[in-house]
Write an enzyme that holds these catalytic residues in place. Sequence first.
Site, short mmCIF file in Angstrom:
data_model
loop_
_atom_site.label_atom_id
_atom_site.label_comp_id
_atom_site.label_asym_id
_atom_site.label_seq_id
_atom_site.Cartn_x
_atom_site.Cartn_y
_atom_site.Cartn_z
N HIS A 33 0.82 -1.21 0.00
CA HIS A 33 0.00 0.00 0.00
C HIS A 33 0.86 1.26 0.00
O HIS A 33 1.93 1.31 0.62
CB HIS A 33 -1.02 0.00 1.15
N ASP A 72 3.62 -5.68 3.15
CA ASP A 72 3.33 -4.53 4.00
C ASP A 72 4.27 -4.62 5.19
O ASP A 72 4.12 -5.48 6.04
CB ASP A 72 1.87 -4.55 4.47
N ASP A 93 6.02 1.30 6.94
CA ASP A 93 4.59 1.05 6.70
C ASP A 93 4.00 2.09 5.74
O ASP A 93 3.49 3.13 6.19
CB ASP A 93 3.84 1.08 8.04
N HIS A 144 2.82 4.22 12.22
CA HIS A 144 1.72 5.16 12.50
C HIS A 144 2.17 6.30 13.39
O HIS A 144 1.39 6.83 14.19
CB HIS A 144 0.52 4.42 13.12
N GLU A 183 -5.16 1.97 2.46
CA GLU A 183 -5.13 0.73 3.26
C GLU A 183 -5.35 1.05 4.73
O GLU A 183 -6.03 0.32 5.47
CB GLU A 183 -3.77 0.02 3.08
N GLU A 184 -4.80 2.16 5.19
CA GLU A 184 -4.79 2.48 6.63
C GLU A 184 -6.17 2.83 7.18
O GLU A 184 -6.35 2.91 8.40
CB GLU A 184 -3.83 3.65 6.91
N1 LIG Z 1 -1.88 -3.18 11.19
C1 LIG Z 1 -1.02 -3.13 10.07
C2 LIG Z 1 0.42 -3.33 10.39
C3 LIG Z 1 0.71 -4.52 11.13
C4 LIG Z 1 0.48 -5.75 10.56
C5 LIG Z 1 0.85 -6.89 11.26
C6 LIG Z 1 1.42 -6.74 12.50
I1 LIG Z 1 1.97 -8.37 13.52
C7 LIG Z 1 1.64 -5.51 13.08
C8 LIG Z 1 1.27 -4.38 12.38
C9 LIG Z 1 -1.02 -1.81 9.40
O1 LIG Z 1 -0.99 -0.79 10.01
N2 LIG Z 1 -0.98 -1.90 8.07
O2 LIG Z 1 -0.89 -0.73 7.38
ZN LIG Z 2 -0.26 0.78 8.90
ZN LIG Z 3 0.73 -1.20 6.27
#
Ligand SMILES: N[C@H](Cc1ccc(I)cc1)C(=O)NO
Ligand SMILES: [Zn+2]
Ligand SMILES: [Zn+2]
Length: 291
Positions: free
Chosen positions: A97, A179, A117, A256, A151-152
Site C-alpha cells: 500500500h 506490508d 509502513d 503510525h 489501506e490504513e
Molecule cells: N496493522 C497493520 C500493520 C501490522 C500488521 C501486522 C502486525 I503483527 C503488526 C502491524 C497496518 O498498520 N498496516 O498498514
Molecule cells: Zn499501517
Molecule cells: Zn501497512
Amino acid sequence: SYAIDNQAAVNQLLPQLQDSNILGTIQSLSNYQNRFYTTSHGVNASNWIAAQWKQLAGNRGDVAVEQFAHASWPQKSVILTIKGTDNSAETIVLGGHLDSTVGSGTGESSRAPGADDDASGVASLTEVIRVLLAGNYQPRRTIKFMAYAAEEVGLRGSADIAKRFKQQQAKVVGALQLDMTNYQGDAQDIFLFTDYTNAAQNTFLANLAKTYLPSLKVGYSQCGYACSDHASWNAQGYAASFPFESSFNNSNPYIHSRNDTLASSGNQAKHALKFSQLALAYAVELGSDGP
Ligand SMILES: N[C@H](Cc1ccc(I)cc1)C(=O)NO
Ligand SMILES: [Zn+2]
Ligand SMILES: [Zn+2]
C-alpha cells in the site's frame, strides 16, 4: 500447480536485485509530508509511483501502467500489468500500500513518513518490477503489481480492486501482500502469516524460500484481524499470502507515527531485499506456468 520448475530463470534474475535501489525508493516516498489518502501529498505520491513504474515499463508493448480511481477519495491506486503470452487469462497479483498515516486525525499537514509502513513494501515491489523488465522476462500468465490507496483506513483501496476483479470473474491464481518489509524485529527473516491467507500458497512460499533463499529463516505468525490488503483478496475467495518482516510480538513499534523513518529501520534496505527476492521467485515460478 505450485511446482518449482523455473530455476534457470529465477537464478538468473535474483542476483540483479539491489538493496540500494530499494533504499532510494523508501527515501523518496518517506520524503512526502505524508501519503494519507485524502491529502495533496497522498495524491502526489500516487502520481510519483505511477511515473516511476511508467519509466520502468519503457516502450514494452506488453506492459501497461494505470491509476485506479476510487469513488470516494482522491488518492488513486497504481497498477502495472505485464500481459502473459499464452496463458494471459490467469493473473498473479503482487501488492503493497502507498498510503501512510499517523492515526486518527491525520490531515494535510501531518508528518507521516511511513518508511516501513509501507514505503518498504512498495520499494520491494518496485525493485522486482525493475529486474523483471530489465531482464526482459516474459511471463506466460499475466502479472499485476499494485500499490493500493487507503489501506490504513480499512483496506479500502484493495477492497475496491478485489471486488472489481471478482465482479469481472478474473482468474487470480494468487495474491501476495508486502506490508512492512524492512524492520527486522526478530532473528528470523520472514514470517508467513497464517490468518486471512491460503495455507497451500503459504507452503509454496516456504518451499520457494527453501529452494532459492536457503540462508533465510522462515517463521509463522498471526495478526488476529484483517491487518493488511491480503485480507481483501482472501475475502473475495482468492488465494492470498502475507510474508511479514517480524513476528506479531516484535513488530515495528514506530509505525503510525512520525518516527516511522528509514533511520528507525537502521538506514538500510537489506531486510526489504529478502522480500524482493521472495516476491521475484513467486512471480517467476507462478508466472511461468502455461494453461
Ligand atoms: N496493522 C497493520 C500493520 C501490522 C500488521 C501486522 C502486525 I503483527 C503488526 C502491524 C497496518 O498498520 N498496516 O498498514
Ligand atoms: Zn499501517
Ligand atoms: Zn501497512
